[in-house]
Design a protein around this motif. Sequence first.
Motif, PDB file in Angstrom:
ATOM      1  N   ASP A  77       5.677 -26.709  -4.949  1.00 28.90           N
ATOM      2  CA  ASP A  77       6.464 -26.173  -6.055  1.00 28.90           C
ATOM      3  C   ASP A  77       7.378 -27.250  -6.642  1.00 28.90           C
ATOM      4  O   ASP A  77       8.319 -26.956  -7.369  1.00 28.90           O
ATOM      5  CB  ASP A  77       7.279 -24.950  -5.626  1.00 28.90           C
ATOM      6  CG  ASP A  77       8.142 -25.212  -4.406  1.00 28.90           C
ATOM      7  OD1 ASP A  77       8.154 -26.357  -3.908  1.00 28.90           O
ATOM      8  OD2 ASP A  77       8.820 -24.281  -3.939  1.00 28.90           O
ATOM      9  N   HIS A 100      10.202 -23.652 -13.822  1.00 30.32           N
ATOM     10  CA  HIS A 100      10.013 -22.205 -13.939  1.00 30.32           C
ATOM     11  C   HIS A 100      10.887 -21.489 -12.922  1.00 30.32           C
ATOM     12  O   HIS A 100      11.440 -20.427 -13.178  1.00 30.32           O
ATOM     13  CB  HIS A 100       8.537 -21.870 -13.725  1.00 30.32           C
ATOM     14  CG  HIS A 100       8.257 -20.404 -13.727  1.00 30.32           C
ATOM     15  ND1 HIS A 100       8.158 -19.673 -12.557  1.00 30.32           N
ATOM     16  CD2 HIS A 100       8.054 -19.528 -14.741  1.00 30.32           C
ATOM     17  CE1 HIS A 100       7.906 -18.411 -12.854  1.00 30.32           C
ATOM     18  NE2 HIS A 100       7.843 -18.294 -14.166  1.00 30.32           N
ATOM     19  N   LYS A 138       1.514 -24.234 -13.268  1.00 31.08           N
ATOM     20  CA  LYS A 138       2.330 -23.824 -14.410  1.00 31.08           C
ATOM     21  C   LYS A 138       2.631 -25.056 -15.259  1.00 31.08           C
ATOM     22  O   LYS A 138       3.035 -26.096 -14.723  1.00 31.08           O
ATOM     23  CB  LYS A 138       3.618 -23.157 -13.944  1.00 31.08           C
ATOM     24  CG  LYS A 138       3.425 -21.774 -13.359  1.00 31.08           C
ATOM     25  CD  LYS A 138       4.755 -21.129 -13.032  1.00 31.08           C
ATOM     26  CE  LYS A 138       4.566 -19.686 -12.552  1.00 31.08           C
ATOM     27  NZ  LYS A 138       3.876 -19.631 -11.247  1.00 31.08           N
ATOM     28  N   TYR A 140       4.587 -26.372 -18.919  1.00 33.35           N
ATOM     29  CA  TYR A 140       5.502 -26.018 -19.997  1.00 33.35           C
ATOM     30  C   TYR A 140       4.832 -26.293 -21.343  1.00 33.35           C
ATOM     31  O   TYR A 140       4.129 -27.291 -21.514  1.00 33.35           O
ATOM     32  CB  TYR A 140       6.790 -26.832 -19.872  1.00 33.35           C
ATOM     33  CG  TYR A 140       7.927 -26.285 -20.695  1.00 33.35           C
ATOM     34  CD1 TYR A 140       8.396 -24.984 -20.504  1.00 33.35           C
ATOM     35  CD2 TYR A 140       8.548 -27.064 -21.667  1.00 33.35           C
ATOM     36  CE1 TYR A 140       9.438 -24.469 -21.253  1.00 33.35           C
ATOM     37  CE2 TYR A 140       9.594 -26.569 -22.427  1.00 33.35           C
ATOM     38  CZ  TYR A 140      10.034 -25.266 -22.218  1.00 33.35           C
ATOM     39  OH  TYR A 140      11.060 -24.759 -22.968  1.00 33.35           O
ATOM     40  N   TRP A 198       6.467 -21.051 -20.154  1.00 35.76           N
ATOM     41  CA  TRP A 198       5.706 -21.612 -19.045  1.00 35.76           C
ATOM     42  C   TRP A 198       4.359 -20.871 -19.008  1.00 35.76           C
ATOM     43  O   TRP A 198       4.328 -19.657 -18.866  1.00 35.76           O
ATOM     44  CB  TRP A 198       6.426 -21.406 -17.718  1.00 35.76           C
ATOM     45  CG  TRP A 198       7.539 -22.378 -17.483  1.00 35.76           C
ATOM     46  CD1 TRP A 198       8.863 -22.206 -17.751  1.00 35.76           C
ATOM     47  CD2 TRP A 198       7.414 -23.682 -16.912  1.00 35.76           C
ATOM     48  NE1 TRP A 198       9.579 -23.317 -17.391  1.00 35.76           N
ATOM     49  CE2 TRP A 198       8.715 -24.235 -16.866  1.00 35.76           C
ATOM     50  CE3 TRP A 198       6.336 -24.431 -16.440  1.00 35.76           C
ATOM     51  CZ2 TRP A 198       8.969 -25.515 -16.364  1.00 35.76           C
ATOM     52  CZ3 TRP A 198       6.579 -25.700 -15.939  1.00 35.76           C
ATOM     53  CH2 TRP A 198       7.880 -26.233 -15.907  1.00 35.76           C
ATOM     54  N   TYR A 199       3.278 -21.634 -19.117  1.00 30.79           N
ATOM     55  CA  TYR A 199       1.940 -21.046 -19.050  1.00 30.79           C
ATOM     56  C   TYR A 199       1.294 -21.409 -17.710  1.00 30.79           C
ATOM     57  O   TYR A 199       1.442 -22.527 -17.211  1.00 30.79           O
ATOM     58  CB  TYR A 199       1.072 -21.560 -20.202  1.00 30.79           C
ATOM     59  CG  TYR A 199       1.450 -20.969 -21.532  1.00 30.79           C
ATOM     60  CD1 TYR A 199       1.016 -19.695 -21.912  1.00 30.79           C
ATOM     61  CD2 TYR A 199       2.279 -21.664 -22.412  1.00 30.79           C
ATOM     62  CE1 TYR A 199       1.382 -19.142 -23.129  1.00 30.79           C
ATOM     63  CE2 TYR A 199       2.653 -21.120 -23.628  1.00 30.79           C
ATOM     64  CZ  TYR A 199       2.204 -19.858 -23.986  1.00 30.79           C
ATOM     65  OH  TYR A 199       2.580 -19.311 -25.188  1.00 30.79           O
ATOM     66  N   THR A 200       0.582 -20.439 -17.156  1.00 34.74           N
ATOM     67  CA  THR A 200      -0.151 -20.668 -15.909  1.00 34.74           C
ATOM     68  C   THR A 200      -1.628 -20.862 -16.224  1.00 34.74           C
ATOM     69  O   THR A 200      -2.265 -19.985 -16.810  1.00 34.74           O
ATOM     70  CB  THR A 200       0.015 -19.490 -14.934  1.00 34.74           C
ATOM     71  OG1 THR A 200       1.402 -19.307 -14.656  1.00 34.74           O
ATOM     72  CG2 THR A 200      -0.739 -19.762 -13.636  1.00 34.74           C
ATOM     73  N   PRO A 221       4.323 -16.128 -19.361  1.00 37.21           N
ATOM     74  CA  PRO A 221       5.312 -15.897 -18.288  1.00 37.21           C
ATOM     75  C   PRO A 221       5.395 -14.450 -17.816  1.00 37.21           C
ATOM     76  O   PRO A 221       5.910 -14.186 -16.726  1.00 37.21           O
ATOM     77  CB  PRO A 221       6.638 -16.340 -18.931  1.00 37.21           C
ATOM     78  CG  PRO A 221       6.246 -17.253 -20.037  1.00 37.21           C
ATOM     79  CD  PRO A 221       4.943 -16.746 -20.546  1.00 37.21           C
ATOM     80  N   ASP A 256       4.906 -27.096 -12.656  1.00 40.04           N
ATOM     81  CA  ASP A 256       5.502 -26.370 -11.533  1.00 40.04           C
ATOM     82  C   ASP A 256       4.395 -25.595 -10.816  1.00 40.04           C
ATOM     83  O   ASP A 256       3.340 -25.321 -11.390  1.00 40.04           O
ATOM     84  CB  ASP A 256       6.586 -25.410 -12.030  1.00 40.04           C
ATOM     85  CG  ASP A 256       7.651 -25.139 -10.974  1.00 40.04           C
ATOM     86  OD1 ASP A 256       7.424 -25.470  -9.790  1.00 40.04           O
ATOM     87  OD2 ASP A 256       8.714 -24.584 -11.320  1.00 40.04           O
ATOM     88  N   ASP A 257       4.638 -25.265  -9.539  1.00 38.98           N
ATOM     89  CA  ASP A 257       3.786 -24.364  -8.738  1.00 38.98           C
ATOM     90  C   ASP A 257       2.301 -24.719  -8.824  1.00 38.98           C
ATOM     91  O   ASP A 257       1.503 -24.016  -9.455  1.00 38.98           O
ATOM     92  CB  ASP A 257       4.002 -22.914  -9.173  1.00 38.98           C
ATOM     93  CG  ASP A 257       5.393 -22.424  -8.849  1.00 38.98           C
ATOM     94  OD1 ASP A 257       6.034 -23.002  -7.955  1.00 38.98           O
ATOM     95  OD2 ASP A 257       5.860 -21.469  -9.502  1.00 38.98           O
TER      96      ASP A 257
END
Length: 266
Positions: A77, A100, A138, A140, A198-200, A221, A256-257
Motif C-alpha cells: 500500500d 487514497h 489504484k 490517480y 482515484w481509479y482502480t 472511488p 496506491d494499493d
Amino acid sequence: MIGDEELIPETKQFFYIPLALLLILSITLVYASVFAYYPASLYLYPVAPTLTFSDPLYSYTCTALVRTSRGAVTYTDFESYPLPGWTNRGGTGFQLVAGHKGYALQYSDNNGGIGSASQYYYNTRLDTTYTSLWIAVKVYGSPIYTYKGLALINSGLNRLYEISIYSNRIDVWSYNVESAGWNLLGSATISGFNSGYWYTIVLNYVATATAIVFYVWVYDPNGNQVASLTASSTSANRFTPAYIGLEVDGTYGIFDDFIISTVDPR
C-alpha cells in the motif's frame, strides 16, 4: 363474712389479670427495643474468579507486517519507500505523497526505461510459475495527458505490455511485440472521468497456446465499474509476463494499493 369472702376472689382476680397483661406488654416492648437496637446487617466477601489472566512467559512483537489476501503473490500500500524486492528502470523523483488512504507512491518519467517510459516493478520472476495472474492498482486521474498504470515486462527486459489510463481512456499497449515500437491493442472510454478521482485498474491476463489475453476493468472511488475491455497479443513475439509493476510515460503518476494475486482480488 359472706360479704368479705365474696370480695376476696374478685380482688385477687382483678390483681392477677393486669399483671399478666403487664408481662406481655413488657415482652413486646423488649422485643421491639431489641429489633431497633440490633439492625440487620449484610456482609459481602470477595471470591476469587474461576478464570484468571497472567502475563505470558514471553513478550511478542509483530514486525514487518504486510496486508495480504488468500492467493496474493505480493501486496503493497506504498506506506514506505523504497520497497524491498522492487527495482526501477528509469524514473526519478520517487516520493511518498498523500494517497487514497495513508501514503501513495509518486514518481516522474525521465525516459530512462523500456520504450522511453519509466517502470518500477516487483523484481521476482513470475513467468516460470504462473501463466495467469490478477493485478490491481489504484491510479490517480491527474495529470491527464500522461500514461500511468501497469507494466508487464518480459524476462529480457526489452519488451512489455502496458495497461494505462490516459485522459479519459483505459488503453492496452505493447512495446516491441507486434512490431517495433508501441502498438495499441485495445482502448475503452472511462465513463464520467474525473481527473481528481482515484481509479482502480483490475487486470487478469491469461497465456494460452496462441495468445496472451488481457481482461481489464476500471472502477471509480465509489466502486462503480466505469470501463472494461478485452484485448489480446497474438504475435510470435508475445510473452508470458516475467516482471510486473508500475509504468509512467509522460510527466508523473501517483499509485496506491498494488496487488498481484492468483485469484480475483475484488
